[in-house]
Write an enzyme that holds these catalytic residues in place. Sequence first.
Site, short mmCIF file in Angstrom:
data_model
loop_
_atom_site.label_atom_id
_atom_site.label_comp_id
_atom_site.label_asym_id
_atom_site.label_seq_id
_atom_site.Cartn_x
_atom_site.Cartn_y
_atom_site.Cartn_z
N HIS A 244 -6.68 9.53 -0.11
CA HIS A 244 -7.31 9.47 1.20
C HIS A 244 -6.46 10.04 2.33
O HIS A 244 -6.87 9.97 3.50
CB HIS A 244 -7.71 8.02 1.52
CG HIS A 244 -6.57 7.05 1.48
ND1 HIS A 244 -6.28 6.30 0.36
CD2 HIS A 244 -5.65 6.69 2.41
CE1 HIS A 244 -5.24 5.52 0.61
NE2 HIS A 244 -4.84 5.74 1.85
N HIS B 136 0.85 -1.19 0.00
CA HIS B 136 0.00 0.00 0.00
C HIS B 136 0.89 1.25 0.00
O HIS B 136 1.64 1.48 0.94
CB HIS B 136 -0.91 0.01 1.22
CG HIS B 136 -1.77 1.23 1.29
ND1 HIS B 136 -2.77 1.48 0.38
CD2 HIS B 136 -1.77 2.29 2.14
CE1 HIS B 136 -3.36 2.61 0.67
NE2 HIS B 136 -2.76 3.14 1.73
N ASP C 43 -7.67 1.26 2.42
CA ASP C 43 -7.30 2.29 3.39
C ASP C 43 -8.21 3.51 3.49
O ASP C 43 -8.06 4.28 4.43
CB ASP C 43 -5.86 2.77 3.10
CG ASP C 43 -5.20 3.37 4.34
OD1 ASP C 43 -5.59 3.00 5.46
OD2 ASP C 43 -4.30 4.21 4.20
N ASP D 163 0.95 5.31 -0.30
CA ASP D 163 0.22 6.57 -0.25
C ASP D 163 0.93 7.63 -1.09
O ASP D 163 2.11 7.91 -0.84
CB ASP D 163 0.13 7.08 1.19
CG ASP D 163 -0.68 6.16 2.08
OD1 ASP D 163 -1.85 5.92 1.75
OD2 ASP D 163 -0.15 5.68 3.11
N ASP E 229 2.01 -1.09 4.38
CA ASP E 229 2.42 0.16 3.76
C ASP E 229 3.86 0.07 3.26
O ASP E 229 4.78 -0.30 4.01
CB ASP E 229 2.32 1.31 4.76
CG ASP E 229 0.89 1.64 5.13
OD1 ASP E 229 -0.03 1.04 4.52
OD2 ASP E 229 0.67 2.47 6.03
#
Length: 1519
Positions: free
Chosen positions: A948, A558, A673, A560, A810
Amino acid sequence: MLQAHDHHIRDDVCMTRPPYRNGKKPRAVKVYTIAQESKYLLVQNIPSIAGAGEQLVPHFSQYGAIEQYWKLDGYERKDPQEGEQFLDTMLIKYVQISRARVAKCRLDDLNFMGSNLHVCYAPECETLDDLKEKIQERKTIVRRKSELNKFVWRKPSAMTTSSQSVKPTTNDIRLRMREIVQKSNLIPIALQQEMKIAILVLLLLISPIELRRHENEDDDDNYELSDLLKEQFNQYQHHGKPSFDQEETNTNDDDDDQYYSSSHRRTKTHPSRKKVLPDNIFNNEDSNTDDVTTRITSSADKITTPTTNDQHDMSDSSVCTDKYDIKSEQLVRVKELTSGARMIRYTLVDKRTLPMGVTVKDGCMSNCCAEKSCDLAMLSEQPTHNGYKCYLFACNGSCILASHQDYTVMTLKSNSVQTKQESVTTASTFMLYFMLDSISTEKDHRQKTREQQMNEQLDSLEDSIQNLDKILKEKKQSSQSTRHSTKNSTSSSSSLSKCFWRISSPMNTTFNIRQLYERLPFDNQNGGVWTQGFDIQYNTSQWTATNKLKIIVMPHSHCDPGWLNTFEQYFKHVTKHILTTIVTMLGKNANYRFVWAEMSFLSLWWDQATNDQRELLKKALHSKQLEIVTGGWVMNDEANTHYFAMLDQLIEGHQFIEQNIGNISIENSWANDPFGYSPTMAYLLQRSGIQNLAIQRIHYHIKKELAREKQLEFLWQQPWDRTSSTRIFTHVLPFYAYDIPYTCGPDPKICCQFDFKRGTDSYISCSWGIDPVTINEENLSERSQLLLDQYRKKAQLYRTNVLFIQLGDDFRYRTINEARLQFDNYDKLFAYMNQRADWNVQIQYGTLNDYFDQMTKVKSREEFPSYVGDFFTYADRTDNYWSGYYTSRAFFKRMDRIVESYLRASEILFSVACVEMFGRKLLNYFPTDELFSMLTQARRNLGLFQHHDGITGTAKSHVVNDYGRKLLSSIHMTQNIIEQSAAFLLFPNEYFFRQQVLASNEVFPSYDLLSTKQLLVFDNNQQNHRVVYIYNPTDQKRSEIIQILSNVYHVHITSSGKLVKTCQIGPKWSSKTSNTMEQHQYELFILVNVEPYSIKDYTIHSSTINEQSCQLVKLQYINEQYSPKNQSAPFPIEIIDTKLIQMENRVLEVTFSKTGAILNLHSKLSDENLRFHTNMIQYGTTKESDHHSGAYLFIPNGNAQEIPMNNFNHIRVQHGLLVTRIDLINDLYSLQYRLTDTNDANDQTIELDVLTHLTMNKDIELGIRLSTGIKNGAEFFTDLNGFQMIRRKTYEKLPLQGNVYPMPTMAYIEDDSMRFTVLAGQPSGVACLKPGVMDIFLDRRLTQDDGRGLGQGVTDNREIISTFKLLFERRHTTVDQTSLTGYPTLLAHHLSIKLLYPMYILQSFIPNAVQDGYQLFAKASLLPSDYHLVNIRTLNNMKSNSTKCFALILRRFAYDCDDNYDQLFHFKLPTFTDFFPSNRIQSIEQTSLSLRHVHQYLNYTSTLTVPYAELATYKIHFY
């Protein structure tokens, strides 16, 4: 390498066909068995020209979805041909075999680039799964047809004479109906509604219709429809109409009624045996059936489902869709059309796009009504992939009819019969429909047996039918009274019939969010090792050698695009290495799998990757080792985002894939998420072609309940859906988080031991004290058994023996060493588990697609429960509700909406400029490439912020600043695009790219400051007038006030040479909270009137004639101390001695106290006082350690504290001709209330601006409380992403923070008499903690971290103005207390559009060259009032930045009707020529929302019919 086979060789034309069967051209006849057919097609004879394969694929994709295609480099033919070295071969795999069947038939022998293609099946390419699927599909079709054939009325045999002809009696039909209904459990669910409609047709035939059959007709006169249409088709082409092939769309399994072009027709080996029927096949039993008693009218009045004669339904012609006769089991004998009879055209009727209550027959007849010469329509009963085919004829009484059970012929009634039958048709149709709809065949009724229930319901139905038969045969006193009664009935229920989407119920689901909240205690009991769950037990005997536990382990990372570091920092130091690592590992082992979600990161990697790395990535994707999930630019937030930006970032990601990677399927979405989930995102995904969705962050108590009931997998349906067409299969991860300790099973202490990155050599370890150990021979058995135990426990929470396990966290798999740690250890575990036959387990690496494929093989989707609702507000433990991020970093939430408005306005204007450039043939004149590069970057910046941790306000301060700079850059770029595009359109002769002709009037000096207005400077000697152009980028005409800064106050306004008297001049204050006037700066307000999607000129003149000058405002103050000192401005100032302050317009009158509190609101329209007042409120937060508010969480220290309204620094009132406003200025906040006098919809609202700038060193959450007298109880409505509304309820069993919900654009409360709507220009949190009261959160400042990983508080507040429109509306219908969704009025929709998409002011630098304006589209006011143009998006291609292809995206509102407002607008549906000239349009495709899949091909005369409450995307190619 594919080997050549004998069946790849083209057969010679059959020469043994009997002479009487020969047509004009030799035809090959070949019969294929199921073994020979395949979804794989081999395409030979493709010219070896660069790009030929890519140009060929669209020819095949128009007949169905293509899963994959390959060029076969080493293929050697068995029948060598001359020039073979110059020909290529391709292999194409369709998703459905029926699509491959049609494509093969249509495209075999197609002349492509000078070479005749040869298309054949390639079943040898099928895998075992493909073969099983093909056999299963054939079994299903055979079973379905065999079952349905049992229910079809058999025609008399060929030997039947006229004296023996059969007429089914009423009893016969009812008995057959009973048999159909009793056996309905054998019919697939998707067909049951169609069966109900079929039964309805039978019932309508009972009394007035007699069936006759003609005998002794010659069989030679019977033809299949494909043969019958041949001559008319040629005539149709001769008259210059579009050919069938141009209009043809995808078809389904039964393509017998399709017309194939002469070169590609599929020939039947045997003629059909159809009997010929006379024209008057149906006769009425009773010539007086038009006589209806008042009882039928009164019965019809009780039916709330609307009739089809509604201007909103399909078109203006729809008024006659219920005025036709049905002649079933016939087709028109086209070969024998005489006396001028002809076929006009055929069209497709998609029942998914039809409103509730409108049948496919009605839809077909509406097309006939639209054709002046049409008097007969023929509807195929067999649906194609995109609808039912509807053939339109101009008969003039000369159409010859032949019997055919697959077609229904409908003829328009004469005017007299039409009038007499109208009441009968409407009442009987809806009464019978509701009777049929009441029949329940659900298996969960336990009180009586299924047979008893069915018999009782059918008996009741038969009684009702008998009563209806009796009523239909009764005489009424006069036809005049019937017409009068019908007219009155229609008039009284007009509002209801228009709003059928409001009064009819959506499809029922197994459970919904309201039911969950009502029954759950939210008691947070400790569940043991699974703290938020319960103890899980299992029995190993539930798995056997033939029913193994199948485990799919999905590695993922994951990433971001901005959180603790910026997007670029993450890419440089982390994500770039992750992608390189994964591509390398997948290339080394074909068993490894991985998924990737964020196209923003993949785009950066692609730009820097070597050719070898790119090829490795493509190879992994095509071999399905790597799966792109969702494919959006980011994994977007779903609470604060607007659907425009959500869809835009999804399109941007999908376009990147299409342009760079190629044709790969995206069928699954991964959203692990986002902090709660919206059905709007599920809708966008489903309508973009995505079939499955996996989510994680939903309320822990709801997870527990779904796990207990085995409902963690369900079909997620939209709240307004009445056809179940929006359902998307959804999988919920059951445990606390998505990292490895919470994914293998209920015990994180054990699961953490199998995250092999943790341990003594790593900077992270397991929080439970036991770190992982490397798997070796000594511990292999024990470790495998320990892990399998967790897998088995997790499997108990789902309904199948297929288990989904996630393996990631992450930013994982950064290095080869880390990847090897995970893969090597799991390789050993997998190998050992699989070899243990006694464990009955099969485990492997897999993607999300692998899991859903395996799962659906075990259990069909229809067997899973269905759900409607959203998943807000999210809580991860105890009272930790994530409702704080709805308002965090409010400044940038407002900035997001500003960027969206600029991007949309620039997209539309740029697209129109490009089309105009194509028409002028000035390809090098307008800088499309340069501007398109800016447009692309603006899209991507906005898309990045939808992440997000972007729009949510939950990133580090420096990351938030980086987002801000990107948003500011997008504003500047889109302003440039608007300026250049408008200048090109307005000044074609003066335009030059490097010369600034127009400039935006709004200035954004910095990413963290509010915008300002550009000052217009007048010099009486040189520059005594200035020209501005107003751009209206919205769907409706706008009579609205614009604001401009001027250095003089004596001005007058003209437009197109005419004086504009509606203007006013006021002072410019030095700041938002100041009481000091700026010198030589004045606010000029002008009432402008601008048509939809147009640019209009206004000229501002420095005036010396006072009579023409704009009126000065009058200033009022409460007392002397408030008034400005030493001011030399020309504005009159008055000190108010009264105790009350009033402001009013033609609609409203608002009364304030001298302290600034609202005392009374009076509606002049209804002459009533409305209870309304406002208060500012504030919250603190708890001081407990690890239990306080932060960027994510809202944990207040009690109820809100009201801030006294008597401590304003000053109160100022400005009265003007157009705007009256009151400013209440405080150190903590400032309020500005405005009323406008525009004679437009804005006059019905109170405009409210709230300025806040939190700088104190304490925890505070600031809000405004709006109190009314509305008796709404505990219920209220909030919007979901500006797309739909959802009903909320305040629960005492939840903490205060659990009753706060997101409000992206609006919220309302209502009772039976009044509705109060808050329209917002920015997202925020909202609550309704008391009846009649709404609390709107404005901004928050928090000094502490809330423990969710951010590591800081929220202390970087900026000065922000939150904008609102407050609307009171009188209710005209009773409130529906059961519906989960709600509908704003059309007025509220329009006002929200105006608030979100303002008009733009462009200052001209060539004032002597004044243009009257410019209309963007071919037709003014082209869109009906319930339509909204979401965007016109210029698409790109690989050769240049921009292309001659555009995406047109439309939305259709579902709304609560108000005749007083709705009647002001038209509802005529648009065509493509309303947008652009027909000679500019090359082709049109209706596609999935993100443009990945073509649904059907249209022409420029096609009507743009968008289903209510939905979106539609069209791809338009221009010459």
